[in-house]
Design a protein around this motif. Sequence first.
Motif, short mmCIF file in Angstrom:
data_model
loop_
_atom_site.label_atom_id
_atom_site.label_comp_id
_atom_site.label_asym_id
_atom_site.label_seq_id
_atom_site.Cartn_x
_atom_site.Cartn_y
_atom_site.Cartn_z
N CYS A 83 0.93 -1.21 0.14
CA CYS A 83 -0.12 -0.16 0.05
C CYS A 83 0.89 1.29 0.13
N ALA A 84 0.36 2.41 -0.42
CA ALA A 84 0.83 3.47 -0.17
C ALA A 84 0.06 4.18 0.90
N SER A 85 0.76 5.11 1.62
CA SER A 85 0.12 5.48 2.82
C SER A 85 0.52 6.87 3.30
N VAL A 187 -11.96 14.01 5.03
CA VAL A 187 -11.76 13.35 3.60
C VAL A 187 -10.31 13.57 2.93
N GLY A 188 -9.57 12.45 2.65
CA GLY A 188 -8.35 12.34 2.15
C GLY A 188 -8.21 11.72 0.88
N ASN A 189 -7.99 10.50 0.77
CA ASN A 189 -7.87 9.72 -0.34
C ASN A 189 -9.53 9.44 -0.80
N ALA A 190 -10.38 9.63 0.04
CA ALA A 190 -11.96 9.61 -0.12
C ALA A 190 -12.51 8.25 -0.14
N GLY A 191 -11.83 7.23 0.49
CA GLY A 191 -12.46 5.96 0.49
C GLY A 191 -13.49 5.91 1.51
N ASN A 192 -13.13 6.72 2.80
CA ASN A 192 -14.08 6.36 3.81
C ASN A 192 -15.36 6.75 3.76
N CYS A 316 -14.21 10.41 14.34
CA CYS A 316 -12.99 10.82 14.81
C CYS A 316 -11.99 9.41 14.32
N THR A 317 -11.32 9.74 13.13
CA THR A 317 -10.96 8.58 12.50
C THR A 317 -9.51 7.97 13.18
N GLY A 318 -8.73 8.64 13.93
CA GLY A 318 -7.73 7.89 14.23
C GLY A 318 -7.22 8.73 15.72
N1 F0G Z 1 -8.46 10.40 8.91
C1 F0G Z 1 -7.13 9.48 8.98
C2 F0G Z 1 -6.69 9.62 10.60
C3 F0G Z 1 -6.65 8.96 8.06
O1 F0G Z 1 -5.66 8.29 8.35
C4 F0G Z 1 -7.05 9.24 6.79
C5 F0G Z 1 -6.69 8.77 5.68
C6 F0G Z 1 -8.31 9.82 6.57
C7 F0G Z 1 -9.15 10.35 7.57
C8 F0G Z 1 -9.22 10.04 5.50
O2 F0G Z 1 -9.78 8.87 4.96
O3 F0G Z 1 -8.41 8.59 2.93
O4 F0G Z 1 -10.53 7.26 3.16
O5 F0G Z 1 -10.66 9.62 2.62
N2 F0G Z 1 -5.54 8.10 5.50
C9 F0G Z 1 -4.84 7.05 4.56
C10 F0G Z 1 -3.65 6.60 4.98
C11 F0G Z 1 -4.72 7.96 3.48
O6 F0G Z 1 -2.70 6.11 4.23
O7 F0G Z 1 -3.40 6.05 6.16
P1 F0G Z 1 -9.91 8.60 3.21
#
Ligand code: F0G
Length: 352
Positions: A83-85, A187-192, A316-318
Amino acid sequence: MAYNGVLSRYGSLLNIPSHTKPITLLEGNTPLIPMPRLAEELGGGFELFVKFEGMNPTGSFKDRGMTVAISEAVGRGAKAVICASTGNTAASAAAYAARAGLRAIVIIPQGKVAAGKLAGAVAYGAQVIQIEGSFDDALSMVVQISQRHPIALVNSLNPYRLEGQKTAAFEICDELGTAPDWLCLPVGNAGNITSYWMGFRQYDSLKQSGLPHILGVQAAGAAPLVLGHPVSNPETVATAIRIGKPARGEEALQAAEQSQGRIIAVTDDEILNAQRWLAANGVWVEPASAAGIAGLAHELRARKIDLKRKRVVAICTGHGLKDPEIIVRRMPIPKVLPVNLTALEALILGEA
Ligand code: F0G
């Protein structure tokens, strides 16, 4: 009944092949934390919950998708994953690959990955490679590698990642009884955002749970979906979402439009303020994870959103532990005292 992870709980609702061989770290089942005081601080009159995805086994929401992607890869005989990350996917892929006995290769942008994520990927035994480029460069390289070699791609271009991440929407509906009125998330890579919208729509068609409006939030320095074009040099303190060309950008825009929500950008200061507000209410998240709350506050301040008697869930994703430097860098060095009770008393009582 014992909890056995998202495949066990929701597998029958996921579109996965029969060869899937469950590899789990008991991810999912994360807390949906009521935040009444933060709701008041943001103006009040609505109900606010935080879905704390930092409580997953490797400290981010990625584990929900990774359990499914790795389980599918193992089932079809894969021996290695790549993966890229920006960091969290790397740690998650490394952990689930370790669990399954697979080789993991993770490609990260040099110097732009928070310490807790890099340490995780190393601790779980992945081969970590930095590139002199961005996440977007890394993603394009791993896609090509996975096309040339029998190495499974576990970025969210892999459809099974989305299948797994849908389960967070199911959990929210199961817990609240219905979908919330608004869902806000980074929103980052927009998968979530894509996964949540898939999940809410599926649950609504099965259980009439209703649909939320989705507020997707990008960092102002990395906001291709707001600007309407890729960003070649994305920059933000929220390194997790430092992405200029989201792989699932089209789907994210559709999720925002179909849900009658939107995707907005917030500044790094707004993100760091939201991180502080969350921590002041007992929930410490990494900067990117505060973007949802930052976006909510932004819209409330601009009077662009009416939340009266509404129910809002912020994802809150992380976990904050992923990125300790961001706090430590700004923190005053804690006072050092001799072992002396009088001096300690004086300090605590404000007499020193
Ligand atoms: N929040 C956190 C903490 C993330 O690590 C990411 C994405 C997002 C939000 C955005 O989610 O990409 O689905 O829109 N992290 C990826 C990574 C890109 O490589 O860990 P997303």
